[in-house]
Design an enzyme around this catalytic site. Structure first.
Site, PDB file in Angstrom:
ATOM      1  N   ILE A 126       0.863  -1.186   0.000  1.00 42.32           N
ATOM      2  CA  ILE A 126       0.000   0.000   0.000  1.00 42.32           C
ATOM      3  C   ILE A 126       0.894   1.229   0.000  1.00 42.32           C
ATOM      4  CG2 ILE A 126      -0.270  -0.056   2.530  1.00 42.32           C
ATOM      5  CD1 ILE A 126      -3.133   1.127   1.996  1.00 42.32           C
ATOM      6  N   ALA A 127       0.605   2.161  -0.904  1.00 38.99           N
ATOM      7  CA  ALA A 127       1.466   3.328  -1.101  1.00 38.99           C
ATOM      8  C   ALA A 127       0.768   4.577  -0.594  1.00 38.99           C
ATOM      9  CB  ALA A 127       1.820   3.470  -2.579  1.00 38.99           C
ATOM     10  N   MET A 128       1.131   4.995   0.613  1.00 35.32           N
ATOM     11  CA  MET A 128       0.582   6.209   1.203  1.00 35.32           C
ATOM     12  C   MET A 128       1.603   7.342   1.166  1.00 35.32           C
ATOM     13  SD  MET A 128      -1.254   4.818   4.684  1.00 35.32           S
ATOM     14  CE  MET A 128      -1.914   3.164   4.824  1.00 35.32           C
ATOM     15  N   SER A 135       3.240  12.020   7.442  1.00 33.94           N
ATOM     16  CA  SER A 135       1.978  11.653   8.093  1.00 33.94           C
ATOM     17  C   SER A 135       0.782  12.463   7.595  1.00 33.94           C
ATOM     18  CB  SER A 135       2.104  11.840   9.612  1.00 33.94           C
ATOM     19  OG  SER A 135       3.086  10.981  10.145  1.00 33.94           O
ATOM     20  N   GLU A 246      -3.608  -1.634  11.594  1.00 32.50           N
ATOM     21  CA  GLU A 246      -2.188  -1.492  11.310  1.00 32.50           C
ATOM     22  C   GLU A 246      -1.417  -1.128  12.580  1.00 32.50           C
ATOM     23  OE1 GLU A 246       0.861   1.038   8.394  1.00 32.50           O
ATOM     24  OE2 GLU A 246      -1.308   1.208   8.148  1.00 32.50           O
ATOM     25  N   GLN A 283      23.833  -6.707  41.255  1.00 33.00           N
ATOM     26  CA  GLN A 283      22.499  -6.180  41.560  1.00 33.00           C
ATOM     27  C   GLN A 283      21.949  -5.333  40.421  1.00 33.00           C
ATOM     28  OE1 GLN A 283      21.808  -2.889  44.489  1.00 33.00           O
ATOM     29  NE2 GLN A 283      20.786  -4.489  45.686  1.00 33.00           N
ATOM     30  N   THR A 369       3.279   8.544  13.592  1.00 33.44           N
ATOM     31  CA  THR A 369       4.342   8.823  14.557  1.00 33.44           C
ATOM     32  C   THR A 369       3.803   8.874  15.990  1.00 33.44           C
ATOM     33  OG1 THR A 369       4.024  11.202  14.404  1.00 33.44           O
ATOM     34  CG2 THR A 369       5.576  10.196  12.833  1.00 33.44           C
TER      35      THR A 369
END
Length: 385
Positions: A126-128, A135, A246, A283, A369
């Site tokens: 899928i090409a966004m 974004s 997603e 520790q 993001t």
């Protein structure tokens, strides 16, 4: 740390986990270094996965899928992570591309493409994202202008998973360039279409074996019947409806990486000695791994809750944004703490913890993001009464 079985598991899913684990151990783990060197998996891995029923697990059988649920996809994601692999873009192929077609495709589109995706004959992408948008999906510049019975597509996409191997790309484009969100549509573009081309493999900080490329559209003509949905301008709504799954996929992979990091580090600190005793004897080591175990357990519990809600159709957008934000950021911190306990060896790529550390960084960027996740969550917060 005692094993914990997720509450959404059942016997069928246990059997599916055995299948997925066996496949990953046989077909993926021995070949990870080659995948990284080639910057992509072997093409026939897809066909082999289709043969055993690992592709389109959650797609109905009538379209060639496995007839399962998102739980099957989650298990495959976990087993791929435990096989020390981030190269195979199967979670995008299965859980994202196939589900766009299932949700919005015509019956003709479903019967044409889903069986091919399920068999491995066709690899999906899928090409966004575009070089100048990131974004901000409302501002995509790729255009799909209708001319008669065809769309003519021009533009470019970047950071596209499965970009080099894909046979079908769901392309986000403006069918009405004058509009923002209302002008966006999703269009099915076979990569054999004249005018479609791909750039070279992109050189990434992590996930070096994952096929990631730039895509170029130069007067690419596809039939108007390749529009995904019943009318133009529905693309942005479709994207918003599918992005939660997603983001859950990313959270599931993050939790699996956290648990694997803990397991690898526990083994190392019990074997490695410093100042005459195992590193586990200090520790600081115990306290750091106590923190890691707690982080992993909290994240697992939250993701299990989200998976259960998703299986019931009740997972809301702000909650999955919380899961994606929390798990992606905590996984990076967990990997960092674990890498530190390996000392100099942790910085060597031959040690899996180094690859996990580098591979996880992108989780705070893709599928939205961390800053976008915070914006989504903040919008859901009630104002004082």
């Amino acid at each position: 740390m005692p094993g914990r079985r997720s509450p959404w598991m059942d016997q069928d899913l246990d059997d599916f986990r055995d299948l997925a684990r066996t496949f990953c151990e046989k077909e993926i783990t021995p070949n990870v270094d080659r995948f990284i060197a080639n910057k992509e998996v072997d093409r026939d891995l897809w066909n082999k996965a289709g043969d055993v029923g690992l592709l389109c697990c959650s797609i109905p059988e009538e379209y060639g899928g496995g007839g399962g649920t998102f739980a099957h996809e989650a298990i495959l994601i976990e087993e791929q992570a435990r096989a020390l692999d981030t190269s195979w873009g199967v979670s995008l192929h299965n859980g994202i591309v196939a589900h766009y077609i299932l949700a919005y495709g015509t019956e003709e589109q479903k019967h044409e493409w889903l069986p091919k995706l399920a068999s491995g004959e066709c690899v999906g992408a899928i090409a966004m994202t575009e070089p100048g948008t990131g974004s901000d999906l409302q501002s995509v510049k790729t255009k799909a202008i209708r001319e008669g019975d065809e769309y003519v597509i021009n533009g470019s996409k970047i950071f596209i998973t499965n970009g080099r191997q894909a046979d079908l790309v769901i392309t986000v484009a403006k069918t009405n360039p004058e509009e923002a969100a209302a002008g966006i549509s999703l269009i099915l573009v076979p990569t054999s279409t004249p005018g479609f081309s791909r750039g070279k493999h992109l050189d990434k900080v992590g996930m070096k074996g994952q096929d990631t490329a730039e895509l170029i559209y130069e007067d690419v003509r596809v039939p108007v019947s390749n529009l995904l949905g019943t009318e133009e301008g529905q693309g942005f709504i479709q994207l918003m409806q599918q992005l939660p799954q997603e983001r859950l996929i990313v959270a599931v992979a993050n939790v699996a990486a956290m648990e694997l990091s803990l397991d690898l580090t526990l083994q190392y600190v019990h074997e490695r000695e410093a100042f005459g005793r195992p590193i586990w004897g200090f520790q600081n080591t115990k306290f750091k791994l106590a923190e890691v175990a707690t982080e992993a357990r909290v994240a697992r519990s939250f993701v299990d809750e989200c998976i259960a809600l998703h299986l019931e159709g009740k997972l809301d957008i702000p909650t999955v944004a919380m899961a994606k934000l929390w798990c992606s950021e905590r996984a990076q911190k967990v990997a960092d703490k674990c890498l530190q306990l390996f000392g100099g060896y942790g910085y060597m790529n031959e040690y899996p913890i180094a690859r996990i550390w580098a591979d996880l960084r992108v989780s705070q960027i893709y599928a939205g993001t961390s800053e976008i996740m915070k914006e989504i969550i903040s919008r859901s917060l009630p104002a004082p009464s």
